[in-house]
Design a protein around this motif. Structure first.
Motif, PDB file in Angstrom:
ATOM      1  N   THR A   1       0.832  -1.207   0.000  1.00 37.89           N
ATOM      2  CA  THR A   1       0.000   0.000   0.000  1.00 37.89           C
ATOM      3  C   THR A   1       0.863   1.253   0.000  1.00 37.89           C
ATOM      4  OG1 THR A   1      -0.118   0.062   2.418  1.00 37.89           O
ATOM      5  CG2 THR A   1      -1.913  -1.072   1.270  1.00 37.89           C
ATOM      6  N   MET A   2       0.259   2.342  -0.430  1.00 36.61           N
ATOM      7  CA  MET A   2       0.835   3.661  -0.188  1.00 36.61           C
ATOM      8  C   MET A   2      -0.174   4.381   0.689  1.00 36.61           C
ATOM      9  SD  MET A   2       0.461   5.840  -3.724  1.00 36.61           S
ATOM     10  CE  MET A   2       0.766   4.570  -4.919  1.00 36.61           C
ATOM     11  N   THR A   3       0.309   5.239   1.578  1.00 32.49           N
ATOM     12  CA  THR A   3      -0.580   5.891   2.532  1.00 32.49           C
ATOM     13  C   THR A   3      -0.306   7.387   2.601  1.00 32.49           C
ATOM     14  OG1 THR A   3       0.931   5.498   4.384  1.00 32.49           O
ATOM     15  CG2 THR A   3      -0.755   3.809   3.974  1.00 32.49           C
ATOM     16  N   PHE A   4      -1.315   8.106   3.059  1.00 27.13           N
ATOM     17  CA  PHE A   4      -1.188   9.541   3.295  1.00 27.13           C
ATOM     18  C   PHE A   4      -1.884   9.857   4.612  1.00 27.13           C
ATOM     19  CE2 PHE A   4      -2.832  13.887   3.157  1.00 27.13           C
ATOM     20  CZ  PHE A   4      -1.672  14.592   2.926  1.00 27.13           C
ATOM     21  N   LYS A   5      -1.236  10.677   5.428  1.00 26.64           N
ATOM     22  CA  LYS A   5      -1.825  11.147   6.681  1.00 26.64           C
ATOM     23  C   LYS A   5      -1.538  12.639   6.791  1.00 26.64           C
ATOM     24  CE  LYS A   5      -2.138  10.407  11.596  1.00 26.64           C
ATOM     25  NZ  LYS A   5      -1.867   9.556  12.724  1.00 26.64           N
TER      26      LYS A   5
ATOM     27  N   THR B   1       3.598   7.985   2.241  1.00 25.32           N
ATOM     28  CA  THR B   1       4.493   6.829   2.331  1.00 25.32           C
ATOM     29  C   THR B   1       4.301   5.978   1.087  1.00 25.32           C
ATOM     30  OG1 THR B   1       4.399   6.834   4.741  1.00 25.32           O
ATOM     31  CG2 THR B   1       5.180   4.813   3.693  1.00 25.32           C
ATOM     32  N   VAL B   2       5.390   5.825   0.331  1.00 23.91           N
ATOM     33  CA  VAL B   2       5.414   5.018  -0.887  1.00 23.91           C
ATOM     34  C   VAL B   2       6.686   4.198  -0.859  1.00 23.91           C
ATOM     35  CG1 VAL B   2       5.456   5.044  -3.413  1.00 23.91           C
ATOM     36  CG2 VAL B   2       4.192   6.828  -2.184  1.00 23.91           C
ATOM     37  N   HIS B   3       6.563   2.899  -1.119  1.00 21.41           N
ATOM     38  CA  HIS B   3       7.749   2.041  -1.233  1.00 21.41           C
ATOM     39  C   HIS B   3       8.582   2.076   0.049  1.00 21.41           C
ATOM     40  CE1 HIS B   3      11.640   0.772  -3.259  1.00 21.41           C
ATOM     41  NE2 HIS B   3      10.784  -0.158  -3.642  1.00 21.41           N
ATOM     42  N   GLY B   4       7.905   2.259   1.188  1.00 21.54           N
ATOM     43  CA  GLY B   4       8.584   2.265   2.481  1.00 21.54           C
ATOM     44  C   GLY B   4       9.220   3.582   2.869  1.00 21.54           C
TER      45      GLY B   4
END
Length: 185
Positions: free
Chosen positions: A91-95, A114-117
């Motif tokens: 997953t990719m996430t945004f906060k 957060t993308v690719h760790g």
């Protein structure tokens, strides 16, 4: 003399409707044209403070396995360890960390992507949210659009190939466009 603390206005929770939301990207290919792609399966919530939208918060997640560019071979390469490595980073996430009002119905939403760790701060230019509306089933919905530009190398997505004529195969800057619809929780 007794003092009273004002009661904070109640927040409203909105859930992302994955069936009516999309995340699209475009990146320069061979330095001559853009290639577009999209992700489905967006989930998350908006905790809205109607009295002060700058105190609202958003969290979202996108399933990397839903990546689609219209070319199965390219999709497989983008999901591979050369790029997203979706098996290790599914997953990719945004906060969000901050919301700033820019104009009527316009905001900057700053947060951690957060993308690719790799986690980096990004700023989305947001239009909306729209006025609430009822769907035919009695749900209350709102929508918004958001855009940002990132450098893929900042997130460890550094695979590339040199072109015989000079230049590179895949551009570094990636334009991201979100169309998000929410359902009141």
């Amino acid at each position: 003399m007794a003092t009273t603390t004002p009661t904070p206005a109640p927040t409203v929770t909105w859930n992302i409707d994955p069936a009516h939301s999309s995340a699209e990207f475009k990146v320069k290919h061979m330095m001559i044209s853009n290639v577009k792609g999209s992700f489905n399966g967006i989930t998350g919530t908006l905790t809205e403070d109607p009295a002060d939208p700058t105190r609202s918060q958003v969290e979202a997640s996108i399933d990397i396995s839903t990546l689609a560019t219209g070319d199965a071979q390219r999709d497989a390469h983008l999901k591979s360890p050369d790029f997203f490595h979706h098996e290790q980073h599914p997953t990719m996430t945004f906060k969000s960390t901050k919301v700033e009002k820019k104009g009527e119905g316009e905001y900057s939403v700053i947060g951690d992507l957060t993308v690719h760790g790799a986690t980096k701060p990004v700023t989305f230019a947001v239009e909306g949210p729209s006025a609430p509306g009822k769907d035919p089933w009695g749900n209350t919905r709102i929508g918004l659009s958001a855009t940002t530009k990132i450098n893929r190398k900042d997130f460890g997505l550094s695979w590339n190939a040199a072109l015989e004529t000079g230049g590179i195969l895949v551009g570094e800057d990636v334009q991201i466009t979100l169309e998000i619809q929410f359902i009141k929780a």
